[in-house]
Each structure stands twice: as structure tokens, then as C-alpha cells.
Enzyme design. Structure first.
Site, PDB file in Angstrom:
ATOM      1  N   ASP A  34       0.853  -1.226   0.105  1.00 56.66           N
ATOM      2  CA  ASP A  34       0.123  -0.107   0.055  1.00 56.66           C
ATOM      3  C   ASP A  34       0.813   1.223   0.072  1.00 56.66           C
ATOM      4  O   ASP A  34       2.245   1.107   0.221  1.00 56.66           O
ATOM      5  CB  ASP A  34      -1.009   0.089   1.286  1.00 56.66           C
ATOM      6  CG  ASP A  34      -1.905   1.086   1.442  1.00 56.66           C
ATOM      7  OD1 ASP A  34      -2.434   1.395   0.293  1.00 56.66           O
ATOM      8  OD2 ASP A  34      -1.936   1.985   2.383  1.00 56.66           O
ATOM      9  N   ASP A  36      -0.266   5.030   0.922  1.00 59.13           N
ATOM     10  CA  ASP A  36      -0.145   6.244   1.824  1.00 59.13           C
ATOM     11  C   ASP A  36      -0.284   5.522   3.381  1.00 59.13           C
ATOM     12  O   ASP A  36      -1.082   4.535   3.443  1.00 59.13           O
ATOM     13  CB  ASP A  36      -1.456   6.998   1.465  1.00 59.13           C
ATOM     14  CG  ASP A  36      -1.573   8.513   2.324  1.00 59.13           C
ATOM     15  OD1 ASP A  36      -0.090   8.608   2.494  1.00 59.13           O
ATOM     16  OD2 ASP A  36      -2.443   8.679   2.436  1.00 59.13           O
TER      17      ASP A  36
END
Length: 350
Positions: A34, A36
Site C-alpha cells: 500500500d 499512503d
């Protein structure tokens, strides 16, 4: 076919964090990261991310960046990561826009018009699948696809979606994340915009993004990973997505999840491994073991007491949190741990 390297995902996510004698970058062939809260925050690299990813890559681990944000194109994401010091090609980036575009392409004829409620990332993904993005319900679209369009997305775009859906056109959403982090705080995400259209039409979209299977399928198709490790900071998207895909996961504590949320996680939100940050890719993971009703990891011991979790011992705080996970998840079984962990977590100062 992807598979679990630890065996934890394959047997239904047992109630203890797993251990690994080898560095995770050696035990898994591909990290599905992932962005952020894991690699960057507010556009800036998170501490230790650049160096850790460089070491993992040099050691032979493939790196892929998997995001629910459908606004930016893979080219734009790759450029941003490269600027941060993480050399990335557009083929290393997988977005929920790509997963949504594949879903659409499987259900409408090639060359169909698709009404886009969102940004450039969706348009590029649709063109990649041989579909034609349009802006009006009057252009005879065969489908509607909705993704995050940024704060400037006009209210009238939602009306266009409603007009088309009311005519029976199938509706797709890149993801239903209700919020999205911004430099100024938490802002409404695509899920909030989807709710506007759902309320107005009474319809339900087909959703592509994490934690649902279409996103995992898109990721595996594009990376060819055989033993992937999902790396994320959110329990309800990253970790649940790994659970749904039956692959292992690493939760890092550089994003939105805190210790209390982790201890209260239901089975589908329990990661295989837990670490402070991306340096966890470069090390083995200590095993949490049960010993006479208590759970031990490193120099810590934890057990379920009278209405609370009790923690004793000393050592690295992350080992203490792993120990508490063992006690909490085992006490909860297939449910959610309701024992107080406030005092135990205060000892760790995470």
C-alpha cells in the site's frame, strides 16, 4: 496461483501472529505495498521506507505498489515514487481503476462507451481495456464507473451517473473507502461519493478495490507473484484484502492503525506479521508462543486477566505488542476481544 509462505493464511489465519526464521524479503517473492501510510504520508517518504525498499529489492524481492486511489495514473504514481528515491516503473503500480476497468470489460462489448465519474486514472485504465470514456449519460454509455475524482469533482457528475443508472446501465465503483487522507486532515473519499449515488438511485455498484477479490486478482495477474506478502497500514482494506485473497500480510504502524485497534481486530483483520515500519521486511519475525495460558514473545509475557489484558516483562515495544496480540486474539476466538488493554499498551508507549 499465489500462496502463503507462512502457512498462516492457508489455514484460515490462526489466532497468533506468525514467526519467520528468514527475513520476510527472502521468504516472499513479491511485496504488495500500500502507499499512503506505508511508503509515504502527505506526499513525503515515511522514515526508513526508501532505504528498506532498496535493500529488499537488491536482495531479489519484487516490489509492487497497490492503491485504492483511482485518481492518479500508474505513470504519475511511479514518477512520484521515483522522485522520493524509490525507482519505480508504471508497470509496478496497480490501481483500483485498473481492477474496475477489467470488471467492466468483462461485462460489456469491446469498444463500448463508459460514463466516467472520476479522474484521469479511470480514463487511462478504461482505454487500456479497449473501452471509450465519455462524460454524459446522453452518450449512450454501456456502463458507469465511479472513482475518486479529487475535491474539484463537480456535483453535476453525480447527476450524470444517476441518469444513466436509472436507465438500467450497470454501475461499477473503484472502491468504497469513505475517507481519504490529505495534507490538511481526513477528507471524504470515493465511498462517500458512492453513497450519494446509491441514495439517489437505490442501486448497488459492483466494487473492485481492496478488500474485495477483483483487486487481488488484478494484482496477481499483473505481478505474477507466487508467494506475495501484502504490506499495509489499514486493517479493513489491506489486511482484509489479504485475508480474502488467502495470502500473508504485514501490518506496519506508520499509518492509521493503532495498538488498540489491532488488539480488537476480528479474524479477517488480523495480520500475519506486525512491525513498526518497513524495516520489518528485512528481518525475521519472532514467534509468539503459548505457555500455560500466557503468551510470550521476546522478553514479554501477556495473559487475559480479570476484564483486562495483563503485560509483564521488558524488551522492544513491538515484541510486547505481538505478545498482546496473542493474548487478545486467543481470548476473542472468532470474535472481537473486549478486554481492556489501556494499561498494557501504555507500558509500550508505541
Amino acid at each position: 496461483m499465489s500462496q502463503s509462505a507462512s502457512g498462516v493464511a492457508g489455514d484460515g489465519f490462526r489466532g497468533l501472529p506468525a514467526g519467520s526464521a528468514r527475513a520476510l524479503s527472502e521468504a516472499y517473492d513479491t511485496a504488495l505495498l500500500d502507499l499512503d501510510g506505508v511508503v509515504y504520508a502527505g506526499g513525503q517518504a515515511i522514515a526508513h521506507a526508501v532505504e528498506s525498499l532498496a535493500v529488499a529489492r537488491t536482495g531479489g524481492m519484487a516490489l509492487a505498489y497497490v492503491t485504492n486511489n483511482a485518481l492518479r495514473t500508474p505513470d504519475a504514481v511511479a514518477e512520484h515514487l521515483t522522485e522520493l528515491g524509490i525507482p519505480t516503473g508504471s508497470g509496478d503500480v496497480i490501481t483500483s481503476a485498473q481492477a474496475a476497468a477489467r470488471l467492466v470489460s468483462e461485462q460489456v462489448p469491446a469498444g463500448s462507451r463508459v460514463l466516467v465519474i472520476g479522474g484521469e486514472g479511470l480514463r487511462v485504465a478504461l482505454r487500456e481495456r479497449g473501452l471509450v470514456p465519455v462524460d454524459s449519460a446522453d452518450e449512450d454509455p454501456a456502463a458507469v464507473v465511479q472513482g475518486y475524482g479529487g475535491p474539484e469533482l463537480a456535483w453535476g457528475r453525480f447527476a450524470e451517473a444517476c441518469y444513466a443508472i436509472a436507465r438500467g446501465v450497470p454501475w461499477f465503483a473503484s472502491n468504497t473507502d469513505l475517507t481519504i487522507p490529505s495534507a490538511r486532515g481526513i477528507a471524504p473519499g470515493n465511498g462517500a461519493a458512492v453513497e450519494v449515488v446509491r441514495i439517489a438511485t437505490g442501486a448497488e455498484p459492483q466494487v473492485a478495490g481492496k478488500p474485495l477479490p477483483p483487486m487481488h486478482r488484478e494484482t496477481i495477474l499483473r505481478t505474477g507473484a507466487r508467494t506475495p506478502l501484502v504490506v499495509g497500514d489499514r486493517l479493513d482494506t489491506d489486511i482484509e484484502g489479504a485475508f480474502n485473497g488467502r495470502v500473508d500480510s504485514l501490518l506496519v504502524l506508520t499509518g492509521v492503525t493503532d495498538g488498540a485497534q489491532l488488539l480488537a481486530a476480528p479474524p479477517q483483520h488480523r495480520p500475519t506479521y506486525v512491525d513498526l515500519d518497513l524495516r520489518g521486511l528485512l528481518t525475521g519475525q519472532p514467534e509468539v508462543v503459548e505457555d500455560g495460558g500466557a503468551f510470550r514473545c521476546g522478553g514479554w509475557s501477556a495473559a487475559a486477566g480479570d476484564g483486562s489484558l495483563e503485560l509483564t516483562g521488558d524488551g522492544p515495544a513491538i515484541d510486547g505488542l505481538r505478545t498482546l496480540c496473542g493474548a487478545a486474539w486467543s481470548a476473542a476466538g472468532d470474535g472481537v476481544c473486549d478486554l481492556s488493554a489501556e494499561k498494557a499498551l501504555a507500558r509500550l508507549e508505541l
